[in-house]
Design a protein around this motif. Structure first.
Motif, PDB file in Angstrom:
ATOM      1  N   ASP A  54       0.821  -1.213   0.000  1.00  0.00           N
ATOM      2  CA  ASP A  54       0.000   0.000   0.000  1.00  0.00           C
ATOM      3  C   ASP A  54       0.853   1.261   0.000  1.00  0.00           C
ATOM      4  OD1 ASP A  54      -2.301  -1.528   0.038  1.00  0.00           O
ATOM      5  OD2 ASP A  54      -2.527  -1.434   2.225  1.00  0.00           O
ATOM      6  N   GLU A  55       2.119   1.150   0.403  1.00  0.00           N
ATOM      7  CA  GLU A  55       3.006   2.308   0.453  1.00  0.00           C
ATOM      8  C   GLU A  55       3.635   2.633  -0.890  1.00  0.00           C
ATOM      9  OE1 GLU A  55       5.395   2.648   4.279  1.00  0.00           O
ATOM     10  OE2 GLU A  55       4.904   0.511   4.297  1.00  0.00           O
ATOM     11  N   LEU A  56       3.433   1.772  -1.895  1.00  0.00           N
ATOM     12  CA  LEU A  56       3.933   2.079  -3.233  1.00  0.00           C
ATOM     13  C   LEU A  56       3.214   3.313  -3.783  1.00  0.00           C
ATOM     14  CD1 LEU A  56       4.084  -1.538  -4.680  1.00  0.00           C
ATOM     15  CD2 LEU A  56       6.053  -0.057  -4.214  1.00  0.00           C
ATOM     16  N   PRO A  57       3.849   4.056  -4.690  1.00  0.00           N
ATOM     17  CA  PRO A  57       3.255   5.314  -5.188  1.00  0.00           C
ATOM     18  C   PRO A  57       2.182   5.090  -6.255  1.00  0.00           C
ATOM     19  CG  PRO A  57       5.398   4.978  -6.188  1.00  0.00           C
ATOM     20  CD  PRO A  57       5.225   3.866  -5.184  1.00  0.00           C
ATOM     21  N   TYR A  58       1.139   4.332  -5.903  1.00  0.00           N
ATOM     22  CA  TYR A  58       0.041   4.105  -6.834  1.00  0.00           C
ATOM     23  C   TYR A  58      -0.577   5.443  -7.235  1.00  0.00           C
ATOM     24  CZ  TYR A  58      -0.030  -0.951  -5.952  1.00  0.00           C
ATOM     25  OH  TYR A  58       0.296  -2.285  -5.874  1.00  0.00           O
ATOM     26  N   GLY A  59      -0.707   5.655  -8.541  1.00  0.00           N
ATOM     27  CA  GLY A  59      -1.370   6.856  -9.024  1.00  0.00           C
ATOM     28  C   GLY A  59      -0.491   8.086  -9.102  1.00  0.00           C
ATOM     29  N   TRP A  60       0.824   7.920  -8.940  1.00  0.00           N
ATOM     30  CA  TRP A  60       1.731   9.069  -9.005  1.00  0.00           C
ATOM     31  C   TRP A  60       2.791   8.856 -10.078  1.00  0.00           C
ATOM     32  CZ3 TRP A  60       0.615  13.540  -6.852  1.00  0.00           C
ATOM     33  CH2 TRP A  60      -0.223  13.570  -5.724  1.00  0.00           C
ATOM     34  N   GLY A  61       2.967   9.883 -10.906  1.00  0.00           N
ATOM     35  CA  GLY A  61       4.054   9.938 -11.865  1.00  0.00           C
ATOM     36  C   GLY A  61       4.879  11.172 -11.594  1.00  0.00           C
ATOM     37  N   VAL A  62       5.829  11.438 -12.469  1.00  0.00           N
ATOM     38  CA  VAL A  62       6.672  12.620 -12.282  1.00  0.00           C
ATOM     39  C   VAL A  62       6.825  13.350 -13.611  1.00  0.00           C
ATOM     40  CG1 VAL A  62       7.945  11.630 -10.357  1.00  0.00           C
ATOM     41  CG2 VAL A  62       8.839  11.375 -12.681  1.00  0.00           C
ATOM     42  N   GLU A  63       7.009  14.664 -13.520  1.00  0.00           N
ATOM     43  CA  GLU A  63       7.460  15.484 -14.641  1.00  0.00           C
ATOM     44  C   GLU A  63       8.951  15.698 -14.452  1.00  0.00           C
ATOM     45  OE1 GLU A  63       5.221  19.059 -14.720  1.00  0.00           O
ATOM     46  OE2 GLU A  63       3.273  18.044 -14.894  1.00  0.00           O
ATOM     47  N   LEU A  64       9.742  15.166 -15.360  1.00  0.00           N
ATOM     48  CA  LEU A  64      11.195  15.199 -15.208  1.00  0.00           C
ATOM     49  C   LEU A  64      11.802  15.828 -16.444  1.00  0.00           C
ATOM     50  CD1 LEU A  64      13.638  14.376 -13.499  1.00  0.00           C
ATOM     51  CD2 LEU A  64      13.577  12.142 -14.617  1.00  0.00           C
ATOM     52  N   GLU A  65      12.345  17.016 -16.263  1.00  0.00           N
ATOM     53  CA  GLU A  65      13.043  17.741 -17.317  1.00  0.00           C
ATOM     54  C   GLU A  65      14.360  18.246 -16.748  1.00  0.00           C
ATOM     55  OE1 GLU A  65      11.948  18.140 -20.367  1.00  0.00           O
ATOM     56  OE2 GLU A  65       9.815  17.586 -20.230  1.00  0.00           O
ATOM     57  N   ARG A 115      14.194  20.264 -13.533  1.00  0.00           N
ATOM     58  CA  ARG A 115      12.800  20.268 -13.081  1.00  0.00           C
ATOM     59  C   ARG A 115      12.391  18.872 -12.640  1.00  0.00           C
ATOM     60  NH1 ARG A 115       7.908  22.972 -13.643  1.00  0.00           N
ATOM     61  NH2 ARG A 115       6.064  21.687 -14.025  1.00  0.00           N
ATOM     62  N   TYR A 116      11.760  18.797 -11.484  1.00  0.00           N
ATOM     63  CA  TYR A 116      11.213  17.541 -10.964  1.00  0.00           C
ATOM     64  C   TYR A 116       9.934  17.890 -10.230  1.00  0.00           C
ATOM     65  CZ  TYR A 116      10.781  13.114  -8.419  1.00  0.00           C
ATOM     66  OH  TYR A 116      10.328  11.914  -7.916  1.00  0.00           O
ATOM     67  N   ARG A 117       8.853  17.224 -10.603  1.00  0.00           N
ATOM     68  CA  ARG A 117       7.564  17.529  -9.984  1.00  0.00           C
ATOM     69  C   ARG A 117       6.671  16.308 -10.044  1.00  0.00           C
ATOM     70  NH1 ARG A 117       3.443  22.369 -11.965  1.00  0.00           N
ATOM     71  NH2 ARG A 117       1.861  22.087 -10.330  1.00  0.00           N
ATOM     72  N   LEU A 118       5.980  16.019  -8.927  1.00  0.00           N
ATOM     73  CA  LEU A 118       5.002  14.943  -8.911  1.00  0.00           C
ATOM     74  C   LEU A 118       3.764  15.331  -9.714  1.00  0.00           C
ATOM     75  CD1 LEU A 118       4.945  13.743  -5.173  1.00  0.00           C
ATOM     76  CD2 LEU A 118       5.874  12.499  -7.144  1.00  0.00           C
ATOM     77  N   ARG A 119       3.157  14.324 -10.334  1.00  0.00           N
ATOM     78  CA  ARG A 119       1.874  14.546 -11.013  1.00  0.00           C
ATOM     79  C   ARG A 119       1.002  13.312 -10.807  1.00  0.00           C
ATOM     80  NH1 ARG A 119       1.553  11.644 -15.736  1.00  0.00           N
ATOM     81  NH2 ARG A 119       3.528  10.900 -16.643  1.00  0.00           N
ATOM     82  N   GLU A 120      -0.281  13.539 -10.726  1.00  0.00           N
ATOM     83  CA  GLU A 120      -1.205  12.419 -10.533  1.00  0.00           C
ATOM     84  C   GLU A 120      -1.418  11.681 -11.849  1.00  0.00           C
ATOM     85  OE1 GLU A 120      -4.659  12.806  -8.031  1.00  0.00           O
ATOM     86  OE2 GLU A 120      -4.029  14.832  -7.460  1.00  0.00           O
ATOM     87  N   ARG A 121      -1.568  10.360 -11.739  1.00  0.00           N
ATOM     88  CA  ARG A 121      -1.825   9.512 -12.891  1.00  0.00           C
ATOM     89  C   ARG A 121      -3.231   8.931 -12.767  1.00  0.00           C
ATOM     90  NH1 ARG A 121       2.688   7.366 -15.834  1.00  0.00           N
ATOM     91  NH2 ARG A 121       1.212   5.752 -16.487  1.00  0.00           N
ATOM     92  N   PRO A 122      -4.067   9.065 -13.774  1.00  0.00           N
ATOM     93  CA  PRO A 122      -5.418   8.520 -13.676  1.00  0.00           C
ATOM     94  C   PRO A 122      -5.459   7.002 -13.730  1.00  0.00           C
ATOM     95  CG  PRO A 122      -5.038   9.451 -15.864  1.00  0.00           C
ATOM     96  CD  PRO A 122      -3.860   9.828 -15.017  1.00  0.00           C
ATOM     97  N   ASP A 123      -4.383   6.370 -14.231  1.00  0.00           N
ATOM     98  CA  ASP A 123      -4.408   4.911 -14.361  1.00  0.00           C
ATOM     99  C   ASP A 123      -4.018   4.186 -13.081  1.00  0.00           C
ATOM    100  OD1 ASP A 123      -1.703   5.415 -14.247  1.00  0.00           O
ATOM    101  OD2 ASP A 123      -1.264   4.731 -16.293  1.00  0.00           O
TER     102      ASP A 123
END
Length: 257
Positions: A57-68, A71-79
């Motif tokens: 349950d501690e895995l980052p389900y539903g989270w991705g990242v914007e990586l440039e 630049r590093y930023r979390l973003r929500e994933r609908p999948d």
């Protein structure tokens, strides 16, 4: 631990299992029961970090990242993907070859200083979510620190008991450098288990296959995957990635002959 045949192609894709999120939860439970300290990605302080996991349950389900670049930023994933992010700001080296290791301790007894060497056994790690580039990095560390003139007993002890569970990249970042490391989104040799995650309208599942006997002893009791193939290989028509169920036509309609 590692692949049965380092330096050779990975195991036959037919040697695998398909599991859902409940299977991932069972995998983590199995590893903990077997005495492993499970280290994997989780969301902390606005980033996907590596830390000890007590459950899936501690895995980052539903989270991705914007990586440039810069630049590093979390973003929500609908999948709801658990591993739908690029490699994070940490590396597995911080666990295999930590910057600080206690070598001895000192106590004063009867006016004298008594030194005691550190004798605790190293943790038995299970690394969950190792990326293909990380596999290559660990292989380089192994070559330098487990043999030759610079052999490190501490690293060797931690590495010899470590289980590497690789996850293939489905959403690499803009700053990733797979090609320059001679690797790629697909997991190369060196893993004990490897997984491909598929999270879409047809469900959420993981195709898991073994790379070593120790890895195969760790996977949950899931149904075997039938023979499958990547597009372009001549074999009977099958699906890639595998669908949720195997007893009917491919629901994703991505089969090819």
């Amino acid at each position: 631990m590692g692949a049965d045949t380092p330096g050779k192609p990975v195991a036959d894709p037919a040697d695998g299992r398909v599991m859902g999120k409940d299977g991932m939860a069972a995998l983590v439970e199995v590893l903990i029961r077997r005495g492993f300290t499970v280290i994997g990605p989780t969301v902390r302080d606005g980033a996907v970090e590596l830390a000890e996991l007590r459950s899936a349950d501690e895995l980052p389900y539903g989270w991705g990242v914007e990586l440039e670049a810069g630049r590093y930023r979390l973003r929500e994933r609908p999948d709801g993907a658990a591993f739908g992010h690029a490699a994070g700001p940490q590396s597995w080296k911080s666990f295999l070859h930590p910057a600080r290791v206690r070598q001895w301790s000192a106590d004063r007894a009867d006016g004298e200083l008594v030194l005691t060497a550190e004798q605790d056994a190293p943790p038995r790690y299970a690394f969950l979510g190792v990326r293909p580039c990380d596999l290559r990095a660990v292989a380089v560390q192994d070559r330098v620190l487990t043999g030759g003139a610079y052999r490190d007993p501490g690293y060797t002890g931690r590495r010899s008991g470590a289980l590497l569970i690789a996850v293939e990249c489905t959403d690499p970042g803009a700053t990733c450098f797979c090609v320059s490391m001679g690797t790629g989104p697909a997991a190369g040799p060196g893993y004990d288990l490897a997984m491909t995650e598929v999270a879409d309208a047809d469900g959420h599942r993981f195709w898991i296959r073994g790379g070593s006997p120790e890895g195969r002893r760790s996977w949950p009791n899931c149904p075997p995957a039938p023979p499958t193939r990547r597009p372009g290989r001549r074999r009977a028509p099958t699906c890639w990635p595998p669908p949720t169920a195997w007893d009917g036509p491919c629901p994703r309609r991505t089969c090819a002959s």
